[in-house]
Design a protein around this motif. Structure first.
Motif, PDB file in Angstrom:
ATOM      1  N   LYS A  81       2.316 -14.341  -9.564  1.00 21.13           N
ATOM      2  CA  LYS A  81       1.874 -15.722  -9.359  1.00 21.13           C
ATOM      3  C   LYS A  81       0.487 -15.710  -8.733  1.00 21.13           C
ATOM      4  CE  LYS A  81       3.248 -19.999  -7.012  1.00 21.13           C
ATOM      5  NZ  LYS A  81       4.265 -20.623  -6.119  1.00 21.13           N
ATOM      6  N   GLN A 102       3.755 -12.985  -3.266  1.00 21.33           N
ATOM      7  CA  GLN A 102       4.918 -12.118  -3.310  1.00 21.33           C
ATOM      8  C   GLN A 102       5.941 -12.641  -4.302  1.00 21.33           C
ATOM      9  OE1 GLN A 102       4.895 -11.676   1.437  1.00 21.33           O
ATOM     10  NE2 GLN A 102       6.629 -10.669   0.479  1.00 21.33           N
ATOM     11  N   SER A 103       5.491 -13.408  -5.265  1.00 18.84           N
ATOM     12  CA  SER A 103       6.415 -13.970  -6.233  1.00 18.84           C
ATOM     13  C   SER A 103       5.798 -13.922  -7.620  1.00 18.84           C
ATOM     14  CB  SER A 103       6.776 -15.413  -5.866  1.00 18.84           C
ATOM     15  OG  SER A 103       5.620 -16.223  -5.863  1.00 18.84           O
ATOM     16  N   GLN A 129      12.177 -16.597 -11.867  1.00 20.99           N
ATOM     17  CA  GLN A 129      11.135 -16.587 -10.847  1.00 20.99           C
ATOM     18  C   GLN A 129      11.661 -15.783  -9.658  1.00 20.99           C
ATOM     19  OE1 GLN A 129       8.098 -18.053 -11.503  1.00 20.99           O
ATOM     20  NE2 GLN A 129       8.978 -18.534 -13.515  1.00 20.99           N
ATOM     21  N   VAL A 130      10.992 -14.694  -9.329  1.00 21.82           N
ATOM     22  CA  VAL A 130      11.520 -13.783  -8.319  1.00 21.82           C
ATOM     23  C   VAL A 130      10.557 -13.601  -7.156  1.00 21.82           C
ATOM     24  CG1 VAL A 130      12.968 -12.517  -9.955  1.00 21.82           C
ATOM     25  CG2 VAL A 130      10.599 -11.781  -9.562  1.00 21.82           C
ATOM     26  N   VAL A 131      11.121 -13.208  -6.024  1.00 19.93           N
ATOM     27  CA  VAL A 131      10.360 -12.826  -4.842  1.00 19.93           C
ATOM     28  C   VAL A 131      10.610 -11.344  -4.630  1.00 19.93           C
ATOM     29  CG1 VAL A 131      10.061 -13.182  -2.361  1.00 19.93           C
ATOM     30  CG2 VAL A 131      10.626 -15.118  -3.841  1.00 19.93           C
ATOM     31  N   TYR A 132       9.548 -10.609  -4.300  1.00 20.06           N
ATOM     32  CA  TYR A 132       9.681  -9.162  -4.159  1.00 20.06           C
ATOM     33  C   TYR A 132       9.082  -8.694  -2.839  1.00 20.06           C
ATOM     34  CZ  TYR A 132       5.023  -9.812  -6.183  1.00 20.06           C
ATOM     35  OH  TYR A 132       3.755 -10.267  -6.449  1.00 20.06           O
ATOM     36  N   LEU A 167      16.520 -19.788  -2.042  1.00 23.82           N
ATOM     37  CA  LEU A 167      16.465 -18.403  -2.513  1.00 23.82           C
ATOM     38  C   LEU A 167      17.864 -17.831  -2.735  1.00 23.82           C
ATOM     39  CD1 LEU A 167      14.530 -15.820  -2.886  1.00 23.82           C
ATOM     40  CD2 LEU A 167      15.271 -15.237  -0.578  1.00 23.82           C
TER      41      LEU A 167
END
Length: 260
Positions: A81, A102-103, A129-132, A167
């Motif tokens: 993103k 971070q996404s 849609q992910v957060v890492y 989340l």
């Protein structure tokens, strides 16, 4: 001993070749450097060097001839993103002040992991849609955009809205709403933000499905939503909701105790 400045001139087999400007590649900044030389029968020898290093892009650039990137095993390809270039008030931010995102969006997944005879597919679907984790994976430039190749275990959770409280944690991750810091000391003195002690307690909002065991089966976590927990002070990734509420996502192993 003489000092000479090189500006793209090359030396081949002990003799000076024709002068030519250094080629400038994408992501490299040419640097002028000085060397001290020793004259002798064997040509030019380098006694010592003092130069500025070349600045290289952090991302690996995939050549245009390649049209697809296929992750292997339990790896995923995530389109990062874009970071915000302006503040809420419209002030332009220099690159050094832009917060690293971070996404991103999952655009490709590997074929999963093998546990003996059992095969476990990636639990995240394309388009999610992910957060890492902040420093996870390998960044690449592909099709004009920045992407990240990372392992499924580096994913913190799935977030399809703009509010971190929505989340959905993955694997052994736990989403916690951080308890508010004390505004006053025991003696009644008001505390500033700088002197408030960072709390290490909070309420569990959501938990992941657990890690995979040796047979590829999920092992449920021992904590559950709604409980109050004590966790390691500097563990996990911190987030802030639209209303200013602070959250933290960490591994279940970073939770030290359940409070009641």
């Amino acid at each position: 001993m003489a000092s000479v400045q090189l500006t793209g001139t090359s030396f081949v087999a002990g003799r000076r070749a024709a002068a030519a400007p250094l080629a400038q590649s994408e992501g490299l900044r040419p640097a002028v450097f000085r060397v001290s030389t020793l004259s002798g029968s064997r040509g030019v020898g380098f006694a010592r060097r003092s130069f500025q290093g070349l600045v290289v892009k952090a991302a690996t650039v995939v050549a245009p001839m390649y049209t697809t990137v296929t992750p292997l095993g339990d790896r995923l390809l995530v389109k990062i993103k874009s970071s915000e270039e302006k503040t809420v008030g419209g002030i332009l931010l220099p690159s050094s002040a832009q917060s690293k995102p971070q996404s991103g969006e999952v655009v490709a997944v590997g074929d999963g992991r093998s546990f003996g005879k059992n095969k476990v597919d990636i639990s995240v679907e394309i388009g999610s849609q992910v957060v890492y984790s902040k420093y996870a994976g390998t960044e690449i430039d592909f099709s004009g955009s920045k992407h990240l190749i990372l392992k499924e275990d580096d994913l913190v959770g799935i977030l399809n809205t703009d509010d971190v409280k929505d989340l959905k944690p993955l694997n052994d991750r736990v989403l916690i709403k951080v308890s508010e810091a004390e505004e006053k000391t025991a003696g009644g003195l008001l505390l500033t933000d700088a002197t408030k002690e960072k709390p290490s307690t909070g309420t569990v909002i959501a938990v992941g499905p657990g890690l995979l065991d040796e047979e590829g089966k999920r092992k449920p976590l021992t904590v559950s939503s709604g409980g109050t927990v004590l966790y390691s002070k500097y563990a996990g990734s911190e987030f802030k909701g639209p209303d200013g509420t602070e959250y933290i996502v960490l591994r279940a192993s970073d939770i030290m105790a359940v409070l009641s």
